[in-house]
Scaffold this active site. Sequence first.
Site, short mmCIF file in Angstrom:
data_model
loop_
_atom_site.label_atom_id
_atom_site.label_comp_id
_atom_site.label_asym_id
_atom_site.label_seq_id
_atom_site.Cartn_x
_atom_site.Cartn_y
_atom_site.Cartn_z
N LYS A 142 0.85 -1.18 0.00
CA LYS A 142 0.00 0.00 0.00
C LYS A 142 0.89 1.24 0.00
CE LYS A 142 -4.23 1.78 2.10
NZ LYS A 142 -5.30 1.51 3.12
N ASP B 74 -14.99 1.38 8.85
CA ASP B 74 -15.38 1.16 7.44
C ASP B 74 -15.52 -0.32 7.14
OD1 ASP B 74 -16.16 1.95 4.93
OD2 ASP B 74 -14.11 2.13 4.15
#
Length: 298
Positions: free
Chosen positions: A21, A112
């Site tokens: 990432k 989330d």
Amino acid sequence: GSQAEVWLARHETLGILRAVKILGPNNSDPEKIILEAQQIARLQSDAIVPVFDASIESERPWFAMSYLEGGTLDDKWSDLVERPTPDEVVRVGRRLLDALSEAHSNGIAHRDIKPSNILLDNDGNTYLSDFGVAAPLSEENRGGTQVGTFAYMAPEVAQGQGSFKSDIYSFGALLYWLWTGTEAPAFASAPVEWNEKHDSYPLLKELIQGMLQRAPDDRLNPDQISEQFANDHLVQPVNPSASKKLGLRKRVKILRFFLISFAFLLLAALVIPALQVERTVQPDELSPSITKNKDSPT
């Protein structure tokens, strides 16, 4: 996305694949990637995607984590009409609860939870990923900002009042979607709907509904959820023998209906021609001799 990018990379020395990432081009907070990696590294759960390394190169921070080849929960189930069995739903739920409990015990709310943030390995095991909007929270120190994904967002999050209990709501919304194939009404604006198949598993229904309560204090807590997941009756249909009897009763009723209908049709086929013959024999159609004798004077 614009905030971060995920690349598939191969370790030059070990030859193993890793997901990396990297800070996205429109991310104005370069420290956020490193903070996410640090948060994940603190968590010790087999149901959370582990982080192996993190660094900053050319002013772009990054971190490396396990590459899971099974895709996401969304990839696996979004386009399928056939939904997971209650056993599969509970299996996903148990692992996700383990991940959430570990995060919450370390003061971190995920914020989330959704199908695309649940990854799978080749054996179908699920892993919680993407702590990009995760934040340290407490019951007293609420979030203050509206973050997350609309379809899985707790009602209080829309008002900037998120807490650990908001993760429980999102957790319940994910399990509801997984089992039914539809998303729960946004912000608990209406009761969730179930069909006859789900009615056969009232304990699992009650568990999910308990997580989807509109008021945060009315929702089940992790200990209560864990207790329900440990209940062997959670995935057993209610009165399976009664269900079989009901099915047999329904088949008998259908057979009886067809037999009665056939009997009426057969009776009609026999009676209607007889009535037609009877109507054709009228007085004016009698033989002339009979008519003459009847009209002649004595």
